[in-house]
Design a protein around this motif. Sequence first.
Motif, mmCIF file in Angstrom:
data_model
loop_
_atom_site.group_PDB
_atom_site.id
_atom_site.type_symbol
_atom_site.label_atom_id
_atom_site.label_comp_id
_atom_site.label_asym_id
_atom_site.label_seq_id
_atom_site.Cartn_x
_atom_site.Cartn_y
_atom_site.Cartn_z
ATOM 1 N N GLN A 27 13.254 8.371 0.639
ATOM 2 C CA GLN A 27 12.515 9.307 1.478
ATOM 3 C C GLN A 27 11.718 10.276 0.610
ATOM 4 O O GLN A 27 10.553 10.581 0.891
ATOM 5 N N GLN A 28 12.356 10.768 -0.452
ATOM 6 C CA GLN A 28 11.677 11.709 -1.339
ATOM 7 C C GLN A 28 10.530 11.042 -2.084
ATOM 8 O O GLN A 28 9.460 11.632 -2.258
ATOM 9 N N ASN A 29 10.729 9.804 -2.535
ATOM 10 C CA ASN A 29 9.640 9.081 -3.194
ATOM 11 C C ASN A 29 8.494 8.816 -2.233
ATOM 12 O O ASN A 29 7.320 8.895 -2.615
ATOM 13 N N GLU A 30 8.828 8.507 -0.989
ATOM 14 C CA GLU A 30 7.787 8.277 0.014
ATOM 15 C C GLU A 30 6.978 9.545 0.259
ATOM 16 O O GLU A 30 5.746 9.498 0.357
ATOM 17 N N ARG A 31 7.678 10.691 0.344
ATOM 18 C CA ARG A 31 6.960 11.956 0.543
ATOM 19 C C ARG A 31 6.069 12.269 -0.643
ATOM 20 O O ARG A 31 4.943 12.753 -0.495
ATOM 21 N N ALA A 32 6.595 12.027 -1.844
ATOM 22 C CA ALA A 32 5.795 12.285 -3.048
ATOM 23 C C ALA A 32 4.536 11.431 -3.048
ATOM 24 O O ALA A 32 3.439 11.902 -3.388
ATOM 25 N N GLY A 33 4.665 10.156 -2.631
ATOM 26 C CA GLY A 33 3.516 9.268 -2.614
ATOM 27 C C GLY A 33 2.444 9.686 -1.634
ATOM 28 O O GLY A 33 1.258 9.409 -1.843
ATOM 29 N N LYS A 34 2.836 10.364 -0.538
ATOM 30 C CA LYS A 34 1.860 10.805 0.455
ATOM 31 C C LYS A 34 0.874 11.813 -0.126
ATOM 32 O O LYS A 34 -0.257 11.934 0.359
ATOM 33 N N TYR A 35 1.300 12.555 -1.135
ATOM 34 C CA TYR A 35 0.429 13.561 -1.750
ATOM 35 C C TYR A 35 -0.222 13.039 -3.029
ATOM 36 O O TYR A 35 -0.876 13.797 -3.750
ATOM 37 N N GLY A 36 -0.028 11.734 -3.318
ATOM 38 C CA GLY A 36 -0.514 11.183 -4.584
ATOM 39 C C GLY A 36 -2.006 11.339 -4.773
ATOM 40 O O GLY A 36 -2.471 11.846 -5.800
ATOM 41 N N LEU A 37 -2.788 10.899 -3.784
ATOM 42 C CA LEU A 37 -4.246 10.971 -3.918
ATOM 43 C C LEU A 37 -4.711 12.409 -4.056
ATOM 44 O O LEU A 37 -5.610 12.714 -4.858
#
Length: 445
Positions: free
Chosen positions: A294-304
């Motif tokens: 879940q935390q990795n998924e949230r981090a990826g949402k802000y990647g761009l």
Amino acid sequence: MFTWTQTITAKVLGVGLLALLMLIPLGQINGLVAERQALRDDATARIAQGWGGAQTIGGLVLAIPTQEQVAVAGTTTTATRMSTEIVLADTLSTTANLTVDKRKYGMYEAPIYVAEVHISGRILPEDVRTFEKASNATWLGNKAELRLLLRDAQGLKDISVTIDGKPRRFASSTDRMGEFSVVSLPVDLAAQGDTPVNFTVVAHIAGTESLRVLPLARSNTVDIKAPWPDPSFAGALLPTSRDVRSDGFAATWHMLDLNRDYGQHWDAGNDKVDTRLAASAFGVDLYQPASVYQQNERAGKYGLLFIALTFVAFFLFEVLKRLRVHPVQYLLVGGAMATFYVLLLALSEQIGFGWAYLSAASAVVLIVGGYAAAVLDTWRAGAMLGGVLALVYAILYGLIGAEQYALLIGAIVLLAVVATLMYLTRRTDWYAYGLPTSTRTTETP
């Protein structure tokens, strides 16, 4: 020779295109996170297969065989149709005390439990008589049975039952009620007369991650306790009272027959009731807050967004310090930041998300800061960009942890970034940037 590709407009469009190009590796990384989550779910399913799955328990219910003479279509003869009528209890009280542990499958783990469940209640004979009178069939009360419903019978470790104060014994059954397995024992309603059927069941049930209870009575009271600090109360009803502490929780539910969408009796062949039966369950899930996926998924949402912010920081140094940064160098920086998410995922599975985040962020800050110092030919610029990137990762970590306030924090940070960019470039002559030196106008300080 001066060309349009040297203009500030071309540079901005190029940097924007490069930022959008980073969506490709970020998309692949998000797919990798989903794949690892699927592997974790598969590991949980394997743990449940050997231990006991997400459990739902309900009972006892009264199952009474019935027979009815029905006309055979196209003839003058009749045939006997057999069916089973289900009658629910008047009251049910369920208490479950969970002993919780964690079980690993490979490098994945899931919460498991053994629940000591006490169920007591009574079935009223007047209910049986009332429902029988309203039926066209003949009820065979001397062949009735009491049924306990359980989602995963493999998790049943031990069970005892007393009927009207006398110990009885359950037997396995091939019957099912919807998606639930059944254990049963015979009861003679004719011998019972006008006396209510009072019962008490004590069972030890193994399960994984979730325990729910079916409201199979007019009045249902459920108490669940467990040494788990993060319960997620789920299902058709939330608890009427709960006490959640760092060392565990206790919750109480109370549900009436008026609160569900099926009655006190029905034909066992009614598929609609079978569906509604499962939907009426309520209880608790042993929630693991912000799991590494879940935390990795949230981090990826802000990647761009954060890759774009880093590109903007490079671009500002290029504009304000009159430096030249090649698109390939932008791509290398973006590649380093995309690698952060792969490294974060791989490390978080081994050492936990917090330490993994610190390690991955530190590595990328050092790499990008050192590279910037070499590209911009000044250690000061590299240190500043490294500091900006460290601040970006600190903000990202705060956004990941703030589930309820992530949008608010993100909006404030974005506004602050835009305001900072406007302030730093307030005196920049964008028309002059990229022109040959002889044609540039002198900037007014």
